[in-house]
Enzyme design. Structure first.
Site, PDB file in Angstrom:
ATOM      1  N   SER A   9      37.316  37.014  45.368  1.00 28.89           N
ATOM      2  CA  SER A   9      37.574  37.809  44.176  1.00 28.89           C
ATOM      3  C   SER A   9      36.773  37.339  42.962  1.00 28.89           C
ATOM      4  O   SER A   9      35.561  37.441  42.947  1.00 28.89           O
ATOM      5  CB  SER A   9      39.078  37.797  43.912  1.00 28.89           C
ATOM      6  N   LYS A  44      36.442  39.974  48.898  1.00 31.24           N
ATOM      7  CA  LYS A  44      37.507  40.757  48.256  1.00 31.24           C
ATOM      8  C   LYS A  44      36.885  41.501  47.089  1.00 31.24           C
ATOM      9  O   LYS A  44      36.632  40.940  46.045  1.00 31.24           O
ATOM     10  CB  LYS A  44      38.624  39.825  47.780  1.00 31.24           C
ATOM     11  N   GLN A  59      43.038  46.211  41.689  1.00 30.73           N
ATOM     12  CA  GLN A  59      44.352  46.839  41.707  1.00 30.73           C
ATOM     13  C   GLN A  59      44.942  46.958  40.300  1.00 30.73           C
ATOM     14  O   GLN A  59      44.632  46.165  39.421  1.00 30.73           O
ATOM     15  CB  GLN A  59      45.324  46.032  42.571  1.00 30.73           C
TER      16      GLN A  59
END
Length: 486
Positions: free
Chosen positions: A309, A334, A338
């Site tokens: 991420s 990743k 969201q």
């Protein structure tokens, strides 16, 4: 940042760059966020907001009424509604999109304060299995031997199959000092038991030191609220000491706040260049453009498959926009963003939904692919050895994964077990005796729980010794070479 969508206004939304964790949440706070009109209006019986048709509403209502009136046992109304919501989200087949009921949402919000306790491992739900994204550096999970891609099967005897991610996380979490006995599957082998003593999760996210020849090293363990401030302070301290080159270590870093990583990258990415891009489902992209400047010294970034991420945002930006060299292993992969919708739900429940993807400065999407290093370097085999199950005493002529991991560790300790194929040979027994003698244990050549723990403690000490870190050595060499070429 504003995004157009349906006629909903989010006063406070959390953009999550990595999955719900048992110990840490990686997130960014943004707002307000709006969603533009979508759908085809009221045609086909749909509402202007693109809601259910009258036939769809009838189908849902009929199902509910049939359950309430005909099902063998009386059903709970709230559970039925929650189940319907979960079912819709599960049908998306996205491990990063999930529903939280009121209790789960409350626990989720508690996690955002970083005041909770647990084992210190970020997890996701993939194909119904709880998968470790990365243990947090310095956490109980890392100390106990939990690794990226481990599958957690059960906690204290309770199976996690069939649970939502939030439900599984709540079983993994617990009070400081309590034990979580995890049954873990690794690489398709038989499950092993790993006991983790829960604790406060380390809040120190940045650590720096000056290495040889004026090479500075900054380790970033996660990206949270104060990480950018600490990073800039420690970077300046290294520069004030005459730093000639820099190594940034994001190995095992599961990610964090987007604002934090952008702020940390700005001093390295030349003004006018993109740091990161986000793209919505219509393909519309928005870039975050640097207002900073480049640095005069070479940079290497240490990565591995636990770098996820926000760590990947940092690695990708430094590689593509600042000329840094990536050293180590391919990252986790990743690449989605969201947003949580708690205010919209209206009753304290919460939906966390994937709404965008993030891209590197050059527009590369790393999701499920990761970022490959410029200089691939594997750590020694004993870095990847699994803890022994300690269920039975290992002895001569036995065969299995426990014996194989024992041999790998003995070899790492320089004790020459003779083989690493999982067969407990006479030479392996002699290596065990040598270790036991050196450690003040009964030298019988058999590995009971006490000897197994002593061997694991000894190999953990070796893993933590910087002189055995082949990836760090390679990064230092790369920076030295770059300094000489300047």
């Amino acid at each position: 940042m504003f995004w157009k969508g349906r006629n909903l206004y989010i006063l406070l939304a959390f953009i999550l760059l990595a999955m719900f964790a048992s110990s840490v949440l990686t997130l960014t706070i943004v707002g307000p966020l709006s969603f533009a009109e979508q759908g085809s209006g009221a045609s086909g019986g749909k509402s202007a907001a693109g809601g259910f048709t009258s036939q769809e509403l009838k189908k849902l209502s009929t199902t509910y009424e049939l359950i309430q009136s005909q099902y063998l046992q009386e059903a709970d109304r709230t559970k039925l509604v929650d189940g319907a919501i979960r079912g819709m989200l599960d049908s998306l087949n996205d491990p990063y999109t999930t529903y939280m009921d009121q209790k789960e949402a409350e626990q989720f919000n508690d996690m955002l304060s970083s005041s909770f306790q647990g084992i210190g491992a970020e997890v996701s739900l993939e194909e119904g299995k709880v998968k470790v994204v990365s243990p947090i550096k310095g956490s109980p999970a890392e100390r106990a031997g939990i690794r990226t891609n481990d599958i957690i099967v059960s906690v204290n005897g309770e199976k996690l199959d069939g649970l939502t991610l939030t439900e599984a996380v709540m079983k993994i979490r617990g009070a400081k000092g309590s034990q979580a006995k995890l049954q873990v599957m690794r690489g398709g082998a038989e499950p092993i038991d790993i006991v983790v003593v829960r604790d406060d999760i380390p809040i120190e996210t940045v650590h720096s030191e000056m290495l040889e020849d004026g090479i500075g090293k900054i380790e970033v363990r996660e990206f949270v609220q104060n990480t950018a401030k600490a990073f800039k302070e420690q970077l300046k301290a290294l520069e004030d000491q005459g730093m000639r080159g820099l190594i940034i270590d994001v190995r095992g870093d599961p990610g964090g706040m987007l604002q934090a990583v952008v702020e940390m990258l700005e001093p390295f990415v030349p003004s006018g260049k993109p740091i990161v891009q986000v793209e919505d489902r219509a393909g519309k992209r928005e870039q975050t453009i640097s207002k900073g400047a480049s640095k005069p010294y070479p940079i290497s970034v240490l990565i591995n498959n636990g770098s996820a991420s926000a760590s990947e945002i940092m690695a990708g930006a430094l590689q593509e926009a600042a000329g840094a060299k990536l050293v180590g292993e391919k990252t986790y992969g990743k690449g989605t963003v969201q947003v949580t919708y708690q205010q919209e739900m209206g009753d304290g429940s919460n939906i966390k939904m994937t709404v965008m993807k993030w891209l590197t400065p050059n527009g590369n999407w790393v999701h499920q692919k990761g970022i490959a290093p410029d200089l691939p370097v594997d750590q020694p085999a004993y870095f990847r050895a699994s803890p022994m199950s300690k269920k039975t005493t290992l002895k001569a002529d036995m065969l299995g994964d426990d014996v194989k991991n024992l041999q790998i560790m003995l070899e790492g300790l320089g004790l020459s077990p003779g083989r690493t194929d999982g067969y407990f040979s006479d030479k392996t027994a002699q290596a065990v005796k040598n270790f036991q003698t050196k450690s003040g244990l009964t030298a019988d050549g058999e590995v009971d729980a006490k000897t197994a723990q002593a061997i694991e403690d000894a190999i953990t000490k070796e893993i933590r010794d910087p002189k055995n870190d082949l990836q760090l050595k390679a990064a230092v060499d790369a920076v030295k070479k770059a300094i000489k070429l300047k």
